[in-house]
Enzyme design. Sequence first.
Site, PDB file in Angstrom:
ATOM      1  N   SER A  64       0.794  -1.237   0.000  1.00 14.74           N
ATOM      2  CA  SER A  64       0.000   0.000   0.000  1.00 14.74           C
ATOM      3  C   SER A  64       0.820   1.278   0.000  1.00 14.74           C
ATOM      4  CB  SER A  64      -0.950   0.011   1.195  1.00 14.74           C
ATOM      5  OG  SER A  64      -2.024  -0.843   0.920  1.00 14.74           O
ATOM      6  N   LYS A  67       0.341   3.343  -2.987  1.00 15.47           N
ATOM      7  CA  LYS A  67      -0.855   4.181  -3.142  1.00 15.47           C
ATOM      8  C   LYS A  67      -0.531   5.671  -3.077  1.00 15.47           C
ATOM      9  CE  LYS A  67      -3.661   0.409  -1.326  1.00 15.47           C
ATOM     10  NZ  LYS A  67      -4.392  -0.139  -0.170  1.00 15.47           N
ATOM     11  N   TYR A 191      -4.030  -2.726 -10.184  1.00 17.90           N
ATOM     12  CA  TYR A 191      -3.908  -2.509  -8.729  1.00 17.90           C
ATOM     13  C   TYR A 191      -3.009  -3.570  -8.082  1.00 17.90           C
ATOM     14  CZ  TYR A 191      -5.232  -2.547  -3.801  1.00 17.90           C
ATOM     15  OH  TYR A 191      -5.188  -2.574  -2.423  1.00 17.90           O
ATOM     16  N   TYR A 243      -4.448   3.545   7.986  1.00 17.14           N
ATOM     17  CA  TYR A 243      -5.782   2.953   8.205  1.00 17.14           C
ATOM     18  C   TYR A 243      -6.334   3.416   9.542  1.00 17.14           C
ATOM     19  CZ  TYR A 243      -3.711   0.098   4.575  1.00 17.14           C
ATOM     20  OH  TYR A 243      -3.078  -0.306   3.456  1.00 17.14           O
ATOM     21  N   VAL A 261       1.173  -3.657   3.830  1.00  9.78           N
ATOM     22  CA  VAL A 261       1.180  -4.940   4.543  1.00  9.78           C
ATOM     23  C   VAL A 261       2.447  -5.769   4.300  1.00  9.78           C
ATOM     24  CG1 VAL A 261      -1.329  -5.223   4.829  1.00  9.78           C
ATOM     25  CG2 VAL A 261      -0.206  -6.127   2.784  1.00  9.78           C
TER      26      VAL A 261
HETATM   27  N1  GLU Z   1      -2.374  -5.231  -1.967  1.00  4.95           N
HETATM   28  C1  GLU Z   1      -2.861  -5.214  -0.620  1.00  4.95           C
HETATM   29  C2  GLU Z   1      -4.348  -5.465  -0.629  1.00  4.95           C
HETATM   30  O1  GLU Z   1      -4.991  -5.046  -1.543  1.00  4.95           O
HETATM   31  C3  GLU Z   1      -2.541  -3.899  -0.011  1.00  4.95           C
HETATM   32  C4  GLU Z   1      -2.913  -3.788   1.434  1.00  4.95           C
HETATM   33  C5  GLU Z   1      -1.916  -3.030   2.252  1.00  4.95           C
HETATM   34  O2  GLU Z   1      -0.746  -2.951   1.953  1.00  4.95           O
HETATM   35  O3  GLU Z   1      -2.331  -2.489   3.268  1.00  4.95           O
HETATM   36  O4  GLU Z   1      -4.892  -6.057   0.251  1.00  4.95           O
END
Ligand code: GLU
Length: 309
Positions: A64, A67, A191, A243, A261
Amino acid sequence: MPDLNAVVAEIAEEMRQRTDRGEVATYIPELAGVDAGQFGIAVIDADGAVTAGGDADVPFSIQSVSKVFTLTLALGKIGDRLWRHVGREPSGSAFNSIVQLEYEQGIPRNPFINAGAIAVTDQILAGHEPREALGEILRFMHFIADDPSITIDEKVAASERRTGFRNVALANYMKSFGVLQNPVDYTLGVYFHHCSIAMSCRQLAMAGRFLAWRGKNPTTGHSVVSPERARRINAIMLTCGHYDGSGEFAYRVGLPGKSGVGGGILAIAPGIASIAVWAPGLDSVGNSHLGRIALERLTKRMGWSIFGD
Ligand code: GLU
């Protein structure tokens, strides 16, 4: 001011020794096998000097953290029109939650929860072939990190595609509200792949420089975004980057940051440093356990919190 080299070395040593390492993400099977004993840190100052410790040159799945870069790219493409498709408020819920989407007519709360990032990716795709959109994202990473060796870990991407049932649900749900414009498969393909970009702490800290220095890479002088946009991306990182642990991160670390993650965190000390840490074990909300502790130590010792020292 304490000596940065000594502080980073101490932090790397403490993190190497700690036995509370969190839990590696297992819902993406390819990440489940990553050794939780690893820890890396890289700090880049305005002169481009890198202070690194531990496994700073080991590539990991940035997940993430990507992002931040897709948000930057999408804002560059369509500007403030992006905010028709995604909000910019903290969600207070899990990274893959579907609950809020129903209340809010399919518009995700912010670009950093999964639903929001999928909506952003959909805007980058904008009718193109997934391959072209991915090429664009990867070229952007090469440009901001000054490093053409950065690649996508295809095994992680395939693993996510096989098991990403929640993300498929989120994307279909948004599609039903007309929030996504491209075929769901295409958007998710891009994605999953951008989440699977592999980078080391050193490369990630390099890529974050434009956020620390008003939109510009201070070494090359290349402009990536306007100062105003850099400031705003930092604001979203501070409020939404961890988050439902974003408040705790601001409280303890006091810097804009984005976690993934894979255990990586990019943190920005505006005007001072671009910082990347990596420790694969996560806490209960999916943020790097030791990564957060390492950043807390760093900002406290160096007096780098944006809220004062
Ligand atoms: N590719 C992971 C997902 O879509 C990203 C989640 C993350 O890094 O928090 O669940």
